[in-house]
Design a protein around this motif. Structure first.
Motif, PDB file in Angstrom:
ATOM      1  N   ARG A 155       0.773  -1.357   0.081  1.00 43.88           N
ATOM      2  CA  ARG A 155       0.069   0.155   0.138  1.00 43.88           C
ATOM      3  C   ARG A 155       0.903   1.218  -0.116  1.00 43.88           C
ATOM      4  O   ARG A 155       0.318   2.357  -0.156  1.00 43.88           O
ATOM      5  CB  ARG A 155      -1.155  -0.116   1.132  1.00 43.88           C
ATOM      6  N   HIS A 195       3.657   0.577  12.303  1.00 41.05           N
ATOM      7  CA  HIS A 195       3.512   0.143  10.687  1.00 41.05           C
ATOM      8  C   HIS A 195       4.880  -0.641  10.428  1.00 41.05           C
ATOM      9  O   HIS A 195       4.784  -1.247   9.344  1.00 41.05           O
ATOM     10  CB  HIS A 195       3.041   1.215   9.913  1.00 41.05           C
ATOM     11  N   THR A 201       1.324 -12.226   4.156  1.00 37.86           N
ATOM     12  CA  THR A 201      -0.206 -12.918   4.602  1.00 37.86           C
ATOM     13  C   THR A 201      -1.121 -12.231   4.163  1.00 37.86           C
ATOM     14  O   THR A 201      -1.531 -12.309   3.109  1.00 37.86           O
ATOM     15  CB  THR A 201      -0.112 -13.423   6.141  1.00 37.86           C
ATOM     16  N   ASN A 256       9.944  -8.786  13.045  1.00 41.11           N
ATOM     17  CA  ASN A 256      11.174  -9.167  12.161  1.00 41.11           C
ATOM     18  C   ASN A 256      10.859  -8.592  10.895  1.00 41.11           C
ATOM     19  O   ASN A 256      11.566  -8.452   9.897  1.00 41.11           O
ATOM     20  CB  ASN A 256      11.746 -10.652  12.374  1.00 41.11           C
TER      21      ASN A 256
HETATM   22  C1  LIG Z   1      -6.507   0.299   5.973  1.00 43.99           C
HETATM   23  C2  LIG Z   1      -5.581  -0.014   7.204  1.00 43.99           C
HETATM   24  C3  LIG Z   1      -5.299   0.041   8.643  1.00 43.99           C
HETATM   25  C4  LIG Z   1      -4.398  -0.021   9.522  1.00 43.99           C
HETATM   26  N1  LIG Z   1      -4.723  -0.243  10.556  1.00 43.99           N
HETATM   27  C5  LIG Z   1      -3.534  -0.653  11.837  1.00 43.99           C
HETATM   28  C6  LIG Z   1      -3.605  -0.700  12.871  1.00 43.99           C
HETATM   29  O1  LIG Z   1      -4.739  -0.107  13.481  1.00 43.99           O
HETATM   30  N2  LIG Z   1      -2.386  -1.224  14.019  1.00 43.99           N
HETATM   31  C7  LIG Z   1      -1.391  -1.707  12.930  1.00 43.99           C
HETATM   32  O2  LIG Z   1      -0.496  -2.069  13.778  1.00 43.99           O
HETATM   33  N3  LIG Z   1      -1.144  -1.701  11.551  1.00 43.99           N
HETATM   34  C8  LIG Z   1      -2.180  -1.319  10.908  1.00 43.99           C
HETATM   35  N4  LIG Z   1      -2.158  -1.420   9.641  1.00 43.99           N
HETATM   36  C9  LIG Z   1      -0.816  -1.736   8.901  1.00 43.99           C
HETATM   37  C10 LIG Z   1      -1.163  -3.454   8.862  1.00 43.99           C
HETATM   38  O3  LIG Z   1      -2.334  -3.824   8.732  1.00 43.99           O
HETATM   39  C11 LIG Z   1      -0.238  -4.113   9.716  1.00 43.99           C
HETATM   40  O4  LIG Z   1       0.991  -3.955   9.637  1.00 43.99           O
HETATM   41  C12 LIG Z   1      -0.495  -5.698   9.931  1.00 43.99           C
HETATM   42  O5  LIG Z   1      -0.212  -6.172  10.840  1.00 43.99           O
HETATM   43  C13 LIG Z   1       0.030  -6.432   8.572  1.00 43.99           C
HETATM   44  O6  LIG Z   1      -0.491  -7.568   8.435  1.00 43.99           O
HETATM   45  P1  LIG Z   1      -0.874  -8.432   7.436  1.00 43.99           P
HETATM   46  O7  LIG Z   1      -1.137  -9.805   7.389  1.00 43.99           O
HETATM   47  O8  LIG Z   1      -1.623  -7.622   6.252  1.00 43.99           O
HETATM   48  O9  LIG Z   1       0.817  -8.566   6.850  1.00 43.99           O
HETATM   49  P2  LIG Z   1       1.498  -8.353   5.315  1.00 43.99           P
HETATM   50  O10 LIG Z   1       0.946  -7.168   4.657  1.00 43.99           O
HETATM   51  O11 LIG Z   1       1.064  -9.374   4.571  1.00 43.99           O
HETATM   52  O12 LIG Z   1       3.005  -8.131   5.786  1.00 43.99           O
HETATM   53  C14 LIG Z   1       3.501  -7.282   6.456  1.00 43.99           C
HETATM   54  C15 LIG Z   1       4.873  -7.429   6.812  1.00 43.99           C
HETATM   55  O13 LIG Z   1       5.178  -8.516   7.564  1.00 43.99           O
HETATM   56  C16 LIG Z   1       5.993  -9.548   6.804  1.00 43.99           C
HETATM   57  N5  LIG Z   1       5.162 -11.151   7.002  1.00 43.99           N
HETATM   58  C17 LIG Z   1       3.864 -11.274   6.765  1.00 43.99           C
HETATM   59  N6  LIG Z   1       3.742 -12.388   7.083  1.00 43.99           N
HETATM   60  C18 LIG Z   1       4.945 -12.919   7.510  1.00 43.99           C
HETATM   61  C19 LIG Z   1       5.225 -14.186   8.235  1.00 43.99           C
HETATM   62  N7  LIG Z   1       4.333 -14.998   8.246  1.00 43.99           N
HETATM   63  N8  LIG Z   1       6.292 -14.284   8.890  1.00 43.99           N
HETATM   64  C20 LIG Z   1       7.273 -13.198   8.565  1.00 43.99           C
HETATM   65  N9  LIG Z   1       6.988 -12.129   8.135  1.00 43.99           N
HETATM   66  C21 LIG Z   1       5.687 -11.798   7.693  1.00 43.99           C
HETATM   67  C22 LIG Z   1       5.873  -9.129   5.221  1.00 43.99           C
HETATM   68  O14 LIG Z   1       6.893  -9.563   4.570  1.00 43.99           O
HETATM   69  C23 LIG Z   1       5.740  -7.502   5.501  1.00 43.99           C
HETATM   70  O15 LIG Z   1       7.270  -7.050   5.647  1.00 43.99           O
HETATM   71  C24 LIG Z   1      -3.297  -0.701   8.835  1.00 43.99           C
HETATM   72  C25 LIG Z   1      -3.203  -1.076   7.418  1.00 43.99           C
HETATM   73  C26 LIG Z   1      -4.246  -0.528   6.580  1.00 43.99           C
HETATM   74  C27 LIG Z   1      -4.212  -0.902   5.200  1.00 43.99           C
END
Ligand SMILES: Cc1cc2nc3c(=O)[nH]c(=O)nc-3n(C[C@H](O)[C@H](O)[C@H](O)COP(=O)(O)OP(=O)(O)OC[C@H]3O[C@@H](n4cnc5c(N)ncnc54)[C@H](O)[C@@H]3O)c2cc1C
Length: 489
Positions: free
Chosen positions: A40, A443, A86, A214
């Motif tokens: 994003r 983030h 994920t 990490n």
């Molecule tokens: C609309 C919106 C609202 C949000 N609100 C919040 C909020 O309130 N609080 C907050 O903390 N964040 C928020 N975020 C950010 C995001 O949702 C978080 O960072 C979330 O934890 C990412 O999870 P994901 O499963 O989507 O991971 P991904 O987007 O798939 O990955 C995120 C990161 O983690 C790594 N990763 C993913 N899966 C694994 C795994 N299994 N093992 C090792 N590394 C991995 C990836 O390489 C990447 O660097 C928001 C994002 C959006 C778009």
């Protein structure tokens, strides 16, 4: 772009993956690969179909820990960069495949809830379980994880742990780092480590934290165990106040926390940010939102304490029903993401955020200096349609400031990041660091805050660096994330 260091060509990598996990689990569809090259942070260029970074060689859909082991062992042996993913809600470039011919390792199909234990109060899940699915299952049993980031409908447990995410109820339940009991992770080379689930231990440093946060730069998290709490929505108490300024609201939050109260939600919005979130009642003022929860007596006592503190702060009360209503629409599912895409295309307008943390004593200076610099130094300040901030997570020693900036885009979509997002993000990060705060509250560093990783950690940076050398000696895990590319060589 970072050149591949592998001895294998792109097609060799794909055929080796076919042999390892089977063709059905290897995606090479051109559009899916393009979309997998960004997250994003590049949402504006992506919505215009611009993908100008390296496109990954393949996406591997892992179905088991064994699949992850095979892929990481292969990638390590052949120096192929791996980007774990994920839920794909990352906002800081963590999913960008900046190295040629990367493998995107997708854990979203590892989506089983393995165990819910209402006696020892733990749930064990695979990395691809969406938090919303886990919460819905738990709440049907009167339980909750207490985790509620805005991305709850889409974000999945692996990514939530990998980014050190935090949710709206953090003042009571903490961030994900306070919730994880144990986990399983796979390291480059294919070694599997399981950190067992115990209430506490003093057996050396806390090794959970090598995996938590990490960002896919050290290991792939395959399984997570989190704490559970009783879910008692009938006791929730909602409070809202209109106050004179963000600093006045933050002072109220400081008193709530330091006098020993633990509401689940404690937030203060600047006038500009409040006008966007609470257009129907803010009336040009700053807004404070508090939710007290827990057993009835605790929720009542917390609400009373908050009311007593705000009796000393000039305010106007907000109808609690308006606050409760606002929470109902706060989370972002696919519907809001799709609506945002339409706005970006139709109106050339978008919003981004940068979140930092800061001691109580420096909150006001941080807020004022970012607002001033963004309005006076940012060359495209005239295109800003909103610039504000809120504090949404507070601690004994300080709070976070979550800066929000919306703007009209008056340039080629390809240049939006360099013309708008990067300079605004830099102002927030620079001011947080100048005032002794952290450049990232929740983030993650991703790829776009790495220019400041060394400054963030200072003399502690070698501690971070040794983790990379120790756990990912060949540098195959999500290159350029957390660690600046040059420093991670
Ligand atoms: C609309 C919106 C609202 C949000 N609100 C919040 C909020 O309130 N609080 C907050 O903390 N964040 C928020 N975020 C950010 C995001 O949702 C978080 O960072 C979330 O934890 C990412 O999870 P994901 O499963 O989507 O991971 P991904 O987007 O798939 O990955 C995120 C990161 O983690 C790594 N990763 C993913 N899966 C694994 C795994 N299994 N093992 C090792 N590394 C991995 C990836 O390489 C990447 O660097 C928001 C994002 C959006 C778009």
């Amino acid at each position: 772009m970072v050149a591949s260091r592998s001895d294998l060509s792109r097609s060799d990598i794909v055929s080796a993956l076919h042999d390892l996990v089977g063709e059905a689990q290897v995606v090479t569809n051109a559009q899916e690969l393009r979309e997998a090259s960004v997250d994003r942070f590049k949402k504006y260029s992506a919505v215009h179909g611009i993908y100008d970074g390296p496109i990954p060689a393949a996406i591997v859909t892992a179905r088991s820990t064994e699949d992850v082991v095979k892929v990481l062992a292969f990638a390590d042996a052949h120096l192929v960069n791996v980007v774990p993913r994920t839920g794909r809600t990352a906002t800081e470039g963590g999913l960008e495949t900046i190295v040629e011919d990367s493998i995107v390792l997708d854990g979203s199909q590892m989506n089983a809830i393995l165990r819910i234990d209402p006696v020892d109060m733990m749930a064990t899940v695979q990395c691809g379980v969406p938090l919303q699915v886990l919460e819905d299952t738990l709440r049907a049993q009167g339980l909750t994880t207490g985790h509620s980031p805005q991305s709850k409908p889409i974000a999945q447990m692996g990514g939530l742990v990998a980014t050190r995410s935090i949710g709206q109820f953090s003042t009571l339940y903490g961030g994900i780092e306070d919730m994880v009991v144990g986990l399983e992770a796979v390291f480059p080379g294919g070694g599997v480590s399981r950190i067992k689930n115990v209430p506490r231990r003093a057996a050396g440093p806390d090794i959970r934290h090598i995996a938590i946060g990490n960002e896919g730069a050290l290991c792939f998290i395959t399984e997570v165990t989190v704490k559970l709490f009783a879910f008692q929505p009938e006791n929730h108490r909602f409070l809202g106040y209109l106050v004179d300024s963000l600093p006045a609201g933050v002072d109220g939050l400081r008193r709530i926390i330091t006098e020993g109260y633990r509401p689940s939600v404690a937030r203060a919005y600047s006038e500009e940010d409040a006008a966007q979130h609470f257009a129907h009642f803010a009336g040009g003022r700053s807004v404070v939102v508090v939710v007290a929860e827990g057993p009835r007596g605790v929720a009542d006592a917390t609400a009373e304490g908050v009311e007593r503190i705000f009796a000393d702060i000039p305010h106007e009360r907000v109808d609690p029903a308006l606050i409760e209503e606002w929470f109902d629409g706060l989370n972002w599912g696919q519907d809001k993401i799709d609506a945002e895409k339409r706005t970006m295309l139709e109106q050339a307008h978008l919003g981004y955020t940068t979140e930092v943390s800061i001691d109580w004593s420096s909150v006001e200076e941080l807020f004022e200096s970012v607002m001033r610099r963004a309005r006076t130094e940012f060359p495209r300040a005239a295109d800003l349609t909103m610039l504000g901030a809120h504090s949404s997570h507070s601690y004994q020693t300080g709070t976070n400031l979550y800066f929000v900036y919306d703007y009209n885009i008056d340039c080629d979509p390809r240049d939006e990041i360099t013309e708008y997002h990067e300079p605004l993000n830099a102002i927030v990060v620079e001011e947080a660091l100048r005032l002794g705060g952290s450049m990232v509250h929740h983030h993650g560093i991703g790829k776009y805050r790495t220019p400041w990783t060394l400054e963030e950690h200072g003399s502690a940076y070698p501690m971070l660096e040794v983790l990379k050398r120790g756990f990912d000696p060949n540098g195959i895990m999500n290159r350029g994330t957390i660690y600046p590319v040059a420093a991670a060589e």
